[in-house]
Write a protein that holds these residues in place. Structure first.
Motif, PDB file in Angstrom:
ATOM      1  N   THR A 174       3.027   9.874 -14.707  1.00 60.44           N
ATOM      2  CA  THR A 174       4.386  10.020 -14.182  1.00 60.44           C
ATOM      3  C   THR A 174       5.187   8.741 -14.419  1.00 60.44           C
ATOM      4  O   THR A 174       6.359   8.799 -14.822  1.00 60.44           O
ATOM      5  CB  THR A 174       4.339  10.334 -12.683  1.00 60.44           C
ATOM      6  N   LEU A 175       4.566   7.593 -14.208  1.00 61.47           N
ATOM      7  CA  LEU A 175       5.264   6.327 -14.409  1.00 61.47           C
ATOM      8  C   LEU A 175       5.645   6.135 -15.871  1.00 61.47           C
ATOM      9  O   LEU A 175       6.787   5.765 -16.175  1.00 61.47           O
ATOM     10  CB  LEU A 175       4.393   5.166 -13.930  1.00 61.47           C
ATOM     11  N   ILE A 176       4.712   6.381 -16.791  1.00 63.02           N
ATOM     12  CA  ILE A 176       5.017   6.150 -18.203  1.00 63.02           C
ATOM     13  C   ILE A 176       6.099   7.112 -18.690  1.00 63.02           C
ATOM     14  O   ILE A 176       6.898   6.778 -19.574  1.00 63.02           O
ATOM     15  CB  ILE A 176       3.741   6.253 -19.067  1.00 63.02           C
ATOM     16  N   TRP A 284      -1.512  -6.932 -12.626  1.00 65.30           N
ATOM     17  CA  TRP A 284      -0.500  -6.811 -11.583  1.00 65.30           C
ATOM     18  C   TRP A 284      -0.818  -5.587 -10.730  1.00 65.30           C
ATOM     19  O   TRP A 284      -1.217  -4.537 -11.249  1.00 65.30           O
ATOM     20  CB  TRP A 284       0.893  -6.655 -12.179  1.00 65.30           C
ATOM     21  N   LEU A 285      -0.631  -5.730  -9.423  1.00 66.69           N
ATOM     22  CA  LEU A 285      -0.883  -4.635  -8.498  1.00 66.69           C
ATOM     23  C   LEU A 285       0.403  -3.842  -8.298  1.00 66.69           C
ATOM     24  O   LEU A 285       1.453  -4.409  -7.964  1.00 66.69           O
ATOM     25  CB  LEU A 285      -1.383  -5.190  -7.162  1.00 66.69           C
ATOM     26  N   VAL A 286       0.333  -2.540  -8.542  1.00 66.73           N
ATOM     27  CA  VAL A 286       1.506  -1.671  -8.388  1.00 66.73           C
ATOM     28  C   VAL A 286       1.150  -0.588  -7.374  1.00 66.73           C
ATOM     29  O   VAL A 286       0.262   0.238  -7.598  1.00 66.73           O
ATOM     30  CB  VAL A 286       1.904  -1.031  -9.737  1.00 66.73           C
ATOM     31  N   LEU A 287       1.851  -0.608  -6.240  1.00 69.13           N
ATOM     32  CA  LEU A 287       1.595   0.366  -5.178  1.00 69.13           C
ATOM     33  C   LEU A 287       2.505   1.564  -5.390  1.00 69.13           C
ATOM     34  O   LEU A 287       3.735   1.449  -5.292  1.00 69.13           O
ATOM     35  CB  LEU A 287       1.858  -0.260  -3.805  1.00 69.13           C
ATOM     36  N   ASN A 288       1.911   2.703  -5.670  1.00 65.46           N
ATOM     37  CA  ASN A 288       2.679   3.903  -5.978  1.00 65.46           C
ATOM     38  C   ASN A 288       2.760   4.827  -4.757  1.00 65.46           C
ATOM     39  O   ASN A 288       1.936   4.761  -3.859  1.00 65.46           O
ATOM     40  CB  ASN A 288       2.021   4.635  -7.149  1.00 65.46           C
ATOM     41  N   LYS A 289       3.773   5.686  -4.789  1.00 63.62           N
ATOM     42  CA  LYS A 289       4.032   6.696  -3.746  1.00 63.62           C
ATOM     43  C   LYS A 289       4.414   6.046  -2.421  1.00 63.62           C
ATOM     44  O   LYS A 289       4.077   6.563  -1.336  1.00 63.62           O
ATOM     45  CB  LYS A 289       2.816   7.617  -3.575  1.00 63.62           C
ATOM     46  N   LEU A 290       5.136   4.914  -2.499  1.00 61.80           N
ATOM     47  CA  LEU A 290       5.607   4.273  -1.267  1.00 61.80           C
ATOM     48  C   LEU A 290       6.660   5.116  -0.550  1.00 61.80           C
ATOM     49  O   LEU A 290       6.939   4.886   0.633  1.00 61.80           O
ATOM     50  CB  LEU A 290       6.189   2.892  -1.597  1.00 61.80           C
ATOM     51  N   VAL A 313       2.773  -8.316  -7.167  1.00 59.87           N
ATOM     52  CA  VAL A 313       2.614  -7.011  -6.533  1.00 59.87           C
ATOM     53  C   VAL A 313       3.983  -6.335  -6.495  1.00 59.87           C
ATOM     54  O   VAL A 313       5.001  -6.970  -6.210  1.00 59.87           O
ATOM     55  CB  VAL A 313       2.005  -7.141  -5.116  1.00 59.87           C
ATOM     56  N   PHE A 314       4.009  -5.035  -6.796  1.00 59.78           N
ATOM     57  CA  PHE A 314       5.248  -4.270  -6.819  1.00 59.78           C
ATOM     58  C   PHE A 314       5.028  -2.954  -6.092  1.00 59.78           C
ATOM     59  O   PHE A 314       3.938  -2.383  -6.130  1.00 59.78           O
ATOM     60  CB  PHE A 314       5.686  -3.977  -8.255  1.00 59.78           C
ATOM     61  N   GLY A 315       6.061  -2.492  -5.457  1.00 60.11           N
ATOM     62  CA  GLY A 315       6.031  -1.190  -4.813  1.00 60.11           C
ATOM     63  C   GLY A 315       6.980  -0.249  -5.527  1.00 60.11           C
ATOM     64  O   GLY A 315       8.143  -0.595  -5.773  1.00 60.11           O
ATOM     65  N   ILE A 316       6.499   0.939  -5.896  1.00 60.12           N
ATOM     66  CA  ILE A 316       7.329   1.888  -6.638  1.00 60.12           C
ATOM     67  C   ILE A 316       7.078   3.304  -6.137  1.00 60.12           C
ATOM     68  O   ILE A 316       6.144   3.567  -5.377  1.00 60.12           O
ATOM     69  CB  ILE A 316       7.021   1.855  -8.149  1.00 60.12           C
ATOM     70  N   SER A 317       7.934   4.192  -6.605  1.00 58.00           N
ATOM     71  CA  SER A 317       7.696   5.622  -6.509  1.00 58.00           C
ATOM     72  C   SER A 317       7.840   6.160  -7.927  1.00 58.00           C
ATOM     73  O   SER A 317       8.957   6.268  -8.438  1.00 58.00           O
ATOM     74  CB  SER A 317       8.691   6.306  -5.564  1.00 58.00           C
ATOM     75  N   ALA A 318       6.722   6.466  -8.558  1.00 63.16           N
ATOM     76  CA  ALA A 318       6.779   6.941  -9.941  1.00 63.16           C
ATOM     77  C   ALA A 318       7.525   8.265 -10.035  1.00 63.16           C
ATOM     78  O   ALA A 318       8.177   8.549 -11.041  1.00 63.16           O
ATOM     79  CB  ALA A 318       5.358   7.094 -10.497  1.00 63.16           C
ATOM     80  N   LEU A 319       7.471   9.065  -8.979  1.00 68.99           N
ATOM     81  CA  LEU A 319       8.118  10.378  -9.004  1.00 68.99           C
ATOM     82  C   LEU A 319       9.638  10.253  -9.012  1.00 68.99           C
ATOM     83  O   LEU A 319      10.323  10.907  -9.811  1.00 68.99           O
ATOM     84  CB  LEU A 319       7.655  11.202  -7.803  1.00 68.99           C
ATOM     85  N   THR A 320      10.177   9.396  -8.137  1.00 71.57           N
ATOM     86  CA  THR A 320      11.627   9.237  -8.057  1.00 71.57           C
ATOM     87  C   THR A 320      12.152   8.130  -8.965  1.00 71.57           C
ATOM     88  O   THR A 320      13.351   8.060  -9.226  1.00 71.57           O
ATOM     89  CB  THR A 320      12.041   8.924  -6.610  1.00 71.57           C
ATOM     90  N   GLY A 321      11.273   7.258  -9.426  1.00 70.61           N
ATOM     91  CA  GLY A 321      11.705   6.146 -10.279  1.00 70.61           C
ATOM     92  C   GLY A 321      12.101   4.906  -9.499  1.00 70.61           C
ATOM     93  O   GLY A 321      12.464   3.881 -10.093  1.00 70.61           O
ATOM     94  N   GLU A 322      12.018   4.956  -8.173  1.00 70.83           N
ATOM     95  CA  GLU A 322      12.395   3.809  -7.351  1.00 70.83           C
ATOM     96  C   GLU A 322      11.466   2.616  -7.626  1.00 70.83           C
ATOM     97  O   GLU A 322      10.243   2.739  -7.586  1.00 70.83           O
ATOM     98  CB  GLU A 322      12.330   4.183  -5.873  1.00 70.83           C
ATOM     99  N   GLY A 323      12.062   1.462  -7.912  1.00 68.80           N
ATOM    100  CA  GLY A 323      11.300   0.244  -8.176  1.00 68.80           C
ATOM    101  C   GLY A 323      10.796   0.123  -9.606  1.00 68.80           C
ATOM    102  O   GLY A 323      10.312  -0.943 -10.002  1.00 68.80           O
ATOM    103  N   ALA A 324      10.906   1.185 -10.404  1.00 71.65           N
ATOM    104  CA  ALA A 324      10.367   1.154 -11.770  1.00 71.65           C
ATOM    105  C   ALA A 324      11.186   0.239 -12.677  1.00 71.65           C
ATOM    106  O   ALA A 324      10.634  -0.468 -13.523  1.00 71.65           O
ATOM    107  CB  ALA A 324      10.311   2.565 -12.354  1.00 71.65           C
ATOM    108  N   GLN A 325      12.503   0.237 -12.477  1.00 74.36           N
ATOM    109  CA  GLN A 325      13.353  -0.588 -13.346  1.00 74.36           C
ATOM    110  C   GLN A 325      13.084  -2.068 -13.125  1.00 74.36           C
ATOM    111  O   GLN A 325      12.973  -2.851 -14.088  1.00 74.36           O
ATOM    112  CB  GLN A 325      14.830  -0.275 -13.093  1.00 74.36           C
ATOM    113  N   GLU A 326      12.959  -2.473 -11.865  1.00 77.31           N
ATOM    114  CA  GLU A 326      12.647  -3.883 -11.575  1.00 77.31           C
ATOM    115  C   GLU A 326      11.299  -4.271 -12.185  1.00 77.31           C
ATOM    116  O   GLU A 326      11.138  -5.364 -12.736  1.00 77.31           O
ATOM    117  CB  GLU A 326      12.616  -4.120 -10.070  1.00 77.31           C
TER     118      GLU A 326
END
Length: 368
Positions: A174-176, A284-290, A313-326
């Motif tokens: 989903t992220l890619i 890098w640690l990426v926390l998904n589904k935040l 460490v980064f927090g993202i939501s791969a589904l909505t795209g939140e945090g992915a751009q940063e």
């Protein structure tokens, strides 16, 4: 096209043509002497890396590659013609091993890089070469040499700057699909990804990087469990690993932080067991589904404390795209800095590095 990342082939170079034993026989020309020509060279087999190819599937069906033999020499000083060479085009990132000994022979990691898989045999010498003042009618000639014959194993390691790492259904596909042009299969069951997916992430018109998604790992992957172990080699060429961890839990009786920490430790241990160099790569640690937890900041802090995590460490939501751009911007900055350092190191090794002199910095403005 089906992704195939390994194949076994056999290459047989051509035999050199035999030299000829011949004598010049023409009317009114007595004692014409030897005129046997040399044999032609046998055909060689080469491999060339081509960035327009991304799979080894063709070599699953064409396993035997045989070059033609050189022509034999003839009389009247006629040399045999050399046989045509064969060029096998393989994807950039192909590593070639001797299938019998396991020895690595070539690593084609640059476009148009060339390797000789099997050299053709040299042509034999005709009797023309054996004449001397004491041997005016030589009948000696030599046969052509046999061409090389090898059984080779081809392995493809995809060339990517960033590798995605995590358990099945951690959200890698989903992220890619959100940050790149890759369109992998996405579903709500484990092992949806069956082969590596590559995507280009373009952060600006002149800046981009390549990201790779491999099948999810499970505990015991280093010993052959699951699918991910088949593709762990693809992460060896990456510069940085993104370790995706699912911090949501559909079961309210399970603490999502404890489960996420357990999952992260399991993947890290599989990396360590598989390859120490891979384990020591920047990660890098990426926390998904935040977006599915009530207090993302608290979850992020608790998980970092549980893992004693001191890296990015980064927090993202791969589904909505939140945090992915940063995340992609930070990756691009880090990769650009790494490439610049690598270029400086290469220039120093080549002796062509010139340090910048601040006295000639055109970007500096002096106040008056």
């Amino acid at each position: 096209m089906k992704f195939v990342d390994e194949a076994t082939i056999e290459v047989i170079a051509g035999k050199g043509g035999n030299g000829a034993a011949s004598f010049r026989r023409e009317k009114f020309i007595p004692k014409g002497g030897p005129d046997g020509g040399d044999g032609g060279r046998g055909g060689s087999i080469y491999a060339v890396a081509d960035r327009n190819i991304n799979t080894l599937v063709d070599f699953r069906f064409a396993r035997l590659h045989r070059a033609k033999n050189g022509e034999n020499g003839r009389g009247s000083d006629q040399y045999g013609a050399a046989a045509a060479d064969i060029t096998l085009r393989v994807p950039v990132g192909t590593t070639i091993f001797d299938a019998e000994t396991g020895e690595q022979l070539f690593d084609l990691d640059r476009h148009n890089e060339r390797a000789t898989l099997a050299a053709g045999g040299h042509g034999g010498l005709g009797n023309l070469h054996f004449k001397s003042s004491t041997n005016r009618a030589p009948r000696q000639f030599t046969p052509g040499q046999e061409g090389e014959q090898r059984k080779l194993k081809l392995e493809l390691k995809v060339l990517a700057d960033v590798g995605l790492l995590g358990l099945p259904n951690a959200g890698k596909s989903t992220l890619i699909s959100k940050v790149s042009n890759a369109r992998p299969k996405i579903a709500d069951y484990p092992f949806t990804t069956l082969h590596p997916n590559l995507g280009v992430v373009r952060t600006s018109p002149s800046h981009s990087f390549v990201i790779a998604d491999i099948p999810g790992l499970i505990e015991g992957a280093s010993e052959g469990a699951g699918l991910g172990h088949l593709f762990l080699r693809h992460l060896s060429r990456t510069r940085v690993l993104l370790h995706l961890v699912d911090v949501s839990s559909p079961d309210p009786s399970i603490d999502p932080v404890d489960q996420a920490a357990q999952d992260a430790r399991a993947i890290a241990e599989e990396l360590r067991l598989y390859d120490k160099d891979l384990y020591e790569k920047p990660r890098w640690l990426v926390l998904n589904k935040l977006d599915m937890v009530e207090d993302p900041d608290d979850v992020k802090q608790r998980l970092c404390d549980a893992l004693d995590w001191t890296g990015p460490v980064f927090g993202i939501s791969a589904l909505t795209g939140e945090g992915a751009q940063e995340l992609t911007w930070r990756l691009q900055e880090w990769l650009d800095a790494e490439r610049e350092q690598a270029n400086i190191a290469q220039d120093k090794a080549d002796g062509s590095y010139i340090a910048e002199d601040p006295r000639f910095d055109d970007t500096r403005s002096d106040s008056v």
